[in-house]
Design a protein around this motif. Sequence first.
Motif, mmCIF file in Angstrom:
data_model
loop_
_atom_site.group_PDB
_atom_site.id
_atom_site.type_symbol
_atom_site.label_atom_id
_atom_site.label_comp_id
_atom_site.label_asym_id
_atom_site.label_seq_id
_atom_site.Cartn_x
_atom_site.Cartn_y
_atom_site.Cartn_z
ATOM 1 N N TRP A 15 -5.352 -17.247 -1.176
ATOM 2 C CA TRP A 15 -6.400 -16.923 -2.139
ATOM 3 C C TRP A 15 -7.732 -17.293 -1.498
ATOM 4 O O TRP A 15 -7.919 -18.422 -1.030
ATOM 5 C CB TRP A 15 -6.223 -17.702 -3.440
ATOM 6 C CG TRP A 15 -5.050 -17.270 -4.263
ATOM 7 C CD1 TRP A 15 -4.208 -16.224 -4.034
ATOM 8 C CD2 TRP A 15 -4.597 -17.894 -5.476
ATOM 9 N NE1 TRP A 15 -3.247 -16.148 -5.009
ATOM 10 C CE2 TRP A 15 -3.463 -17.159 -5.912
ATOM 11 C CE3 TRP A 15 -5.030 -18.984 -6.222
ATOM 12 C CZ2 TRP A 15 -2.763 -17.490 -7.066
ATOM 13 C CZ3 TRP A 15 -4.340 -19.328 -7.373
ATOM 14 C CH2 TRP A 15 -3.218 -18.578 -7.793
ATOM 15 N N HIS A 16 -8.674 -16.324 -1.524
ATOM 16 C CA HIS A 16 -9.933 -16.515 -0.801
ATOM 17 C C HIS A 16 -11.124 -16.672 -1.733
ATOM 18 O O HIS A 16 -11.141 -16.150 -2.847
ATOM 19 C CB HIS A 16 -10.202 -15.317 0.118
ATOM 20 C CG HIS A 16 -9.200 -15.180 1.222
ATOM 21 N ND1 HIS A 16 -9.327 -15.817 2.431
ATOM 22 C CD2 HIS A 16 -8.027 -14.501 1.283
ATOM 23 C CE1 HIS A 16 -8.289 -15.524 3.199
ATOM 24 N NE2 HIS A 16 -7.495 -14.725 2.525
ATOM 25 N N GLN A 17 -12.139 -17.368 -1.257
ATOM 26 C CA GLN A 17 -13.449 -17.486 -1.903
ATOM 27 C C GLN A 17 -13.352 -17.932 -3.361
ATOM 28 O O GLN A 17 -13.954 -17.338 -4.244
ATOM 29 C CB GLN A 17 -14.190 -16.153 -1.813
ATOM 30 C CG GLN A 17 -14.623 -15.810 -0.395
ATOM 31 C CD GLN A 17 -15.454 -14.548 -0.384
ATOM 32 O OE1 GLN A 17 -14.926 -13.449 -0.314
ATOM 33 N NE2 GLN A 17 -16.761 -14.721 -0.461
ATOM 34 N N LEU A 18 -12.597 -18.997 -3.581
ATOM 35 C CA LEU A 18 -12.506 -19.575 -4.924
ATOM 36 C C LEU A 18 -13.487 -20.737 -5.006
ATOM 37 O O LEU A 18 -13.178 -21.852 -4.593
ATOM 38 C CB LEU A 18 -11.078 -20.038 -5.214
ATOM 39 C CG LEU A 18 -10.026 -18.928 -5.234
ATOM 40 C CD1 LEU A 18 -8.646 -19.514 -5.468
ATOM 41 C CD2 LEU A 18 -10.347 -17.921 -6.321
ATOM 42 N N ALA A 59 -6.430 -24.858 2.987
ATOM 43 C CA ALA A 59 -6.140 -24.459 4.373
ATOM 44 C C ALA A 59 -6.278 -25.615 5.348
ATOM 45 O O ALA A 59 -5.699 -25.593 6.433
ATOM 46 C CB ALA A 59 -7.074 -23.317 4.784
ATOM 47 N N ALA A 60 -7.018 -26.641 4.977
ATOM 48 C CA ALA A 60 -7.236 -27.794 5.861
ATOM 49 C C ALA A 60 -6.135 -28.842 5.744
ATOM 50 O O ALA A 60 -6.245 -29.908 6.365
ATOM 51 C CB ALA A 60 -8.587 -28.438 5.557
ATOM 52 N N LEU A 109 7.726 -28.232 3.819
ATOM 53 C CA LEU A 109 6.877 -27.284 3.102
ATOM 54 C C LEU A 109 7.279 -25.840 3.387
ATOM 55 O O LEU A 109 7.131 -24.960 2.527
ATOM 56 C CB LEU A 109 5.410 -27.494 3.489
ATOM 57 C CG LEU A 109 4.758 -28.790 2.989
ATOM 58 C CD1 LEU A 109 3.414 -29.004 3.669
ATOM 59 C CD2 LEU A 109 4.584 -28.753 1.481
ATOM 60 N N ALA A 110 7.807 -25.591 4.578
ATOM 61 C CA ALA A 110 8.188 -24.222 4.950
ATOM 62 C C ALA A 110 9.324 -23.679 4.088
ATOM 63 O O ALA A 110 9.523 -22.464 4.020
ATOM 64 C CB ALA A 110 8.590 -24.171 6.427
ATOM 65 N N GLY A 111 10.049 -24.536 3.422
ATOM 66 C CA GLY A 111 11.154 -24.096 2.594
ATOM 67 C C GLY A 111 10.748 -23.610 1.211
ATOM 68 O O GLY A 111 11.608 -23.173 0.437
ATOM 69 N N PHE A 112 9.451 -23.674 0.878
ATOM 70 C CA PHE A 112 8.977 -23.295 -0.444
ATOM 71 C C PHE A 112 7.997 -22.127 -0.357
ATOM 72 O O PHE A 112 7.317 -21.948 0.655
ATOM 73 C CB PHE A 112 8.273 -24.477 -1.127
ATOM 74 C CG PHE A 112 9.177 -25.636 -1.447
ATOM 75 C CD1 PHE A 112 9.795 -25.726 -2.686
ATOM 76 C CD2 PHE A 112 9.407 -26.630 -0.509
ATOM 77 C CE1 PHE A 112 10.625 -26.790 -2.988
ATOM 78 C CE2 PHE A 112 10.241 -27.703 -0.796
ATOM 79 C CZ PHE A 112 10.856 -27.777 -2.037
ATOM 80 N N ALA A 113 7.926 -21.347 -1.423
ATOM 81 C CA ALA A 113 6.851 -20.375 -1.547
ATOM 82 C C ALA A 113 5.529 -21.123 -1.617
ATOM 83 O O ALA A 113 5.478 -22.263 -2.084
ATOM 84 C CB ALA A 113 7.055 -19.520 -2.797
ATOM 85 N N SER A 114 4.443 -20.497 -1.156
ATOM 86 C CA SER A 114 3.191 -21.241 -1.080
ATOM 87 C C SER A 114 1.985 -20.346 -1.303
ATOM 88 O O SER A 114 2.036 -19.122 -1.109
ATOM 89 C CB SER A 114 3.058 -21.950 0.275
ATOM 90 O OG SER A 114 2.936 -20.999 1.314
ATOM 91 N N ILE A 115 0.905 -20.987 -1.713
ATOM 92 C CA ILE A 115 -0.412 -20.356 -1.839
ATOM 93 C C ILE A 115 -1.398 -21.242 -1.092
ATOM 94 O O ILE A 115 -1.502 -22.437 -1.365
ATOM 95 C CB ILE A 115 -0.839 -20.220 -3.308
ATOM 96 C CG1 ILE A 115 0.116 -19.297 -4.064
ATOM 97 C CG2 ILE A 115 -2.266 -19.677 -3.401
ATOM 98 C CD1 ILE A 115 -0.126 -19.279 -5.564
ATOM 99 N N THR A 116 -2.121 -20.661 -0.142
ATOM 100 C CA THR A 116 -3.123 -21.387 0.624
ATOM 101 C C THR A 116 -4.504 -20.997 0.126
ATOM 102 O O THR A 116 -4.807 -19.803 -0.015
ATOM 103 C CB THR A 116 -3.005 -21.079 2.125
ATOM 104 O OG1 THR A 116 -1.697 -21.417 2.572
ATOM 105 C CG2 THR A 116 -4.027 -21.870 2.926
ATOM 106 N N LEU A 117 -5.338 -21.979 -0.158
ATOM 107 C CA LEU A 117 -6.684 -21.740 -0.634
ATOM 108 C C LEU A 117 -7.635 -21.756 0.557
ATOM 109 O O LEU A 117 -7.767 -22.771 1.250
ATOM 110 C CB LEU A 117 -7.093 -22.803 -1.660
ATOM 111 C CG LEU A 117 -6.139 -22.983 -2.846
ATOM 112 C CD1 LEU A 117 -6.648 -24.092 -3.764
ATOM 113 C CD2 LEU A 117 -5.955 -21.689 -3.604
ATOM 114 N N ASP A 118 -8.301 -20.603 0.802
ATOM 115 C CA ASP A 118 -9.219 -20.461 1.930
ATOM 116 C C ASP A 118 -10.647 -20.331 1.442
ATOM 117 O O ASP A 118 -10.897 -19.768 0.373
ATOM 118 C CB ASP A 118 -8.870 -19.226 2.757
ATOM 119 C CG ASP A 118 -7.937 -19.574 3.915
ATOM 120 O OD1 ASP A 118 -7.822 -20.760 4.244
ATOM 121 O OD2 ASP A 118 -7.325 -18.649 4.474
ATOM 122 N N ALA A 119 -11.591 -20.811 2.248
ATOM 123 C CA ALA A 119 -13.001 -20.708 1.873
ATOM 124 C C ALA A 119 -13.657 -19.452 2.445
ATOM 125 O O ALA A 119 -14.673 -19.006 1.935
ATOM 126 C CB ALA A 119 -13.757 -21.939 2.359
#
Length: 385
Positions: A19-22, A287-288, A332-342
């Motif tokens: 997800w970008h620009q939140l 993301a960091a 963490l790789a074993g789960f679905a994920s959402i990464t927050l990006d700037a």
Amino acid sequence: MPSLLNPPLPAGAHRRLRWHQLYGSAAALALAEATRADRRLYVVIVDAARELERLTAELRFFGAQALPLLRLPDWEVLPYDLFSPHPDITSERLKTLFELPQLRHGCLIVSADTLMQRLAPRSYVQGRAFELSKGQALAIEPFRQRLAEAGYASVSQVVSPGEFAVRGSLLDVFPMGSAAPLRIDLFDEEIEAIRRFDPETQRSLDALPSVRLLPAREVPLDAEAVKDFRRRYRTRFEGDPTRTSIYRGVSEGLAPAGVEFYQPLFFASTATLFDYLPADAVIVHDAALPQTLIKAWADIEARYEDRRHDIERPVLRPAELFLEPAELDAALAGFASITLDAFKAEDRAARCPRRGAQFSHHRAARAAHRRARRGAVRTAGCVPE
């Protein structure tokens, strides 16, 4: 085009999204809508305690009270510190660890430092909880002993979680995970009433039909656990154990300050937060996060090097108390994920034309403004990884 009020969810071939620009509170709004639309548990990893508090307030605002929300706060003490966490922190952690295995939908907020900690096994928190009900038989002395073995401290007046006091036929106790202390009124050896009371004025409040008591510590202090601790301590460390305050205190059934950093010596094996999560949980992180974990691990190793030569307070290796960044990556790789990006989604979409899905921004911003009574939420985007 999806919007902030209808964010894309990880599923199928796209188990990992970005997800970008939140900006501002937009991430909390998107998460609240995602948890409202999805029946999975969302585990949100934040950088620090301040971010945990902020996100908690925002999610409660956007999700109202209908959103099942748990937090696993950090101990707020440095690794290998000579202090124990505040009782309020321990209380919330134990409440979360007790309720988490049954939680299948909602949101869990956890800091990156807490994510690295090894935890008490699920069987400890679940197995040491017990119920009290009105009309139940209760003998004072055996119950006093049970509370002491569960880590509760006997005091003259109860004001903090993890304390109890016996005054004739009245038993005051502040259960871990409870917002208020309880007063148990006995008639002979039967519970006649259970009431909340104000710790400031000591006045009784509303009555309850039953109550659940959790252990007061993240380590057990019953006779068998103390025996196991002593055996593992002597095996793990060289020298005379009676010279150390930790060994002497636990041997007396007490919880010396900083005993949490000897947790592995109380159990045959420890657990991690991932052992408490359902298999379909969704991990949400910035993301960091990889850099945050690497820095946290370097700080832990530095603290270990500072403390490891103290013969009167020997310490366990970092890997015995915390998960290394590589272990966390694998988990963490074993789960679905959402990464927050700037950064903007177009930067990534340019490298992969199929990654161009963008949020519709302006309508979501106006809706967020109406709902939050704050400034408009700025543009946001989402692409699969």
